[in-house]
Design a protein around this motif. Structure first.
Motif, PDB file in Angstrom:
ATOM      1  N   HIS A  15       0.840  -1.184   0.000  1.00  0.00           N
ATOM      2  CA  HIS A  15       0.000   0.000   0.000  1.00  0.00           C
ATOM      3  C   HIS A  15       0.879   1.239   0.000  1.00  0.00           C
ATOM      4  O   HIS A  15       2.070   1.182   0.330  1.00  0.00           O
ATOM      5  N   ALA A  33      -4.924   9.680  -8.341  1.00  0.00           N
ATOM      6  CA  ALA A  33      -5.307   8.304  -8.011  1.00  0.00           C
ATOM      7  C   ALA A  33      -6.385   8.320  -6.931  1.00  0.00           C
ATOM      8  O   ALA A  33      -6.137   7.985  -5.774  1.00  0.00           O
ATOM      9  N   PRO A  34      -7.603   8.712  -7.296  1.00  0.00           N
ATOM     10  CA  PRO A  34      -8.652   8.852  -6.281  1.00  0.00           C
ATOM     11  C   PRO A  34      -9.054   7.539  -5.624  1.00  0.00           C
ATOM     12  O   PRO A  34      -9.638   7.557  -4.541  1.00  0.00           O
ATOM     13  N   ALA A  35      -8.736   6.424  -6.244  1.00  0.00           N
ATOM     14  CA  ALA A  35      -9.059   5.142  -5.601  1.00  0.00           C
ATOM     15  C   ALA A  35      -8.096   4.843  -4.452  1.00  0.00           C
ATOM     16  O   ALA A  35      -8.390   3.996  -3.606  1.00  0.00           O
ATOM     17  N   HIS A  36      -6.960   5.536  -4.438  1.00  0.00           N
ATOM     18  CA  HIS A  36      -5.938   5.249  -3.433  1.00  0.00           C
ATOM     19  C   HIS A  36      -5.840   6.320  -2.363  1.00  0.00           C
ATOM     20  O   HIS A  36      -5.447   6.031  -1.241  1.00  0.00           O
ATOM     21  N   THR A  38      -7.376  10.045  -0.488  1.00  0.00           N
ATOM     22  CA  THR A  38      -8.472  10.956  -0.250  1.00  0.00           C
ATOM     23  C   THR A  38      -7.935  12.104   0.594  1.00  0.00           C
ATOM     24  O   THR A  38      -6.799  12.059   1.053  1.00  0.00           O
ATOM     25  N   ARG A  48      -6.534   5.610   1.294  1.00  0.00           N
ATOM     26  CA  ARG A  48      -7.836   4.992   1.534  1.00  0.00           C
ATOM     27  C   ARG A  48      -7.619   3.584   2.092  1.00  0.00           C
ATOM     28  O   ARG A  48      -6.849   2.811   1.527  1.00  0.00           O
ATOM     29  N   ASP A  50      -9.533   1.175   1.887  1.00  0.00           N
ATOM     30  CA  ASP A  50     -10.090   0.196   0.946  1.00  0.00           C
ATOM     31  C   ASP A  50      -9.434   0.311  -0.432  1.00  0.00           C
ATOM     32  O   ASP A  50     -10.005  -0.128  -1.431  1.00  0.00           O
ATOM     33  N   ALA A  51      -8.239   0.874  -0.468  1.00  0.00           N
ATOM     34  CA  ALA A  51      -7.558   1.053  -1.757  1.00  0.00           C
ATOM     35  C   ALA A  51      -7.293  -0.293  -2.418  1.00  0.00           C
ATOM     36  O   ALA A  51      -7.011  -1.287  -1.741  1.00  0.00           O
ATOM     37  N   PRO A  52      -7.383  -0.336  -3.728  1.00  0.00           N
ATOM     38  CA  PRO A  52      -7.073  -1.575  -4.442  1.00  0.00           C
ATOM     39  C   PRO A  52      -5.564  -1.817  -4.428  1.00  0.00           C
ATOM     40  O   PRO A  52      -4.797  -0.965  -3.951  1.00  0.00           O
ATOM     41  N   THR A  55      -1.502   0.520  -8.334  1.00  0.00           N
ATOM     42  CA  THR A  55      -1.741   0.732  -9.758  1.00  0.00           C
ATOM     43  C   THR A  55      -0.725   1.741 -10.292  1.00  0.00           C
ATOM     44  O   THR A  55      -0.092   2.464  -9.503  1.00  0.00           O
ATOM     45  N   GLU A  57      -1.419   4.487 -11.594  1.00  0.00           N
ATOM     46  CA  GLU A  57      -1.878   5.815 -11.185  1.00  0.00           C
ATOM     47  C   GLU A  57      -1.380   6.152  -9.778  1.00  0.00           C
ATOM     48  O   GLU A  57      -0.987   7.291  -9.505  1.00  0.00           O
TER      49      GLU A  57
END
Ligand code: SF4
Length: 80
Positions: A15, A33-36, A38, A48, A50-52, A55, A57
């Motif tokens: 992470h 990288a908004p999925a990672h 905030t 985050r 809950d980040a995947p 990536t 990005e």
């Protein structure tokens, strides 16, 4: 009886961690990288929970951070 071989375990996904003592709240990481990442109400970023898995990005976001506040850790922190 011999123990059967264990299947290969994939490396756990790492992470990206934000050092909030360095963050100046530019928002670049969350925009890239908004999925990672905030941002908190004070503007500073955080990862985050809950980040995947990492990536390209997220790697871009880390390299674009003007404060070099984002570092990759090869393992996730324990759940709290
Ligand atoms: S890019 Fe860096 S300085 Fe900007 S909000 Fe993200 S962690 Fe903070």
């Amino acid at each position: 009886m011999p123990t059967p071989p264990r299947p290969e375990q994939p490396d756990p996904p790492g992470h990206f961690h934000v050092d909030r003592t360095l963050c100046i709240g530019s928002g670049i990481c969350a925009a890239t990288a908004p999925a990672h990442f905030t941002r908190d109400p004070d503007g500073r970023a955080r990862s985050r929970p809950d980040a995947p898995p990492p990536t390209p990005e997220a790697e871009d976001a880390a390299s674009l951070c003007p404060m070099e506040a984002i570092a990759f850790h090869p393992t996730r922190p324990p759940a709290t």
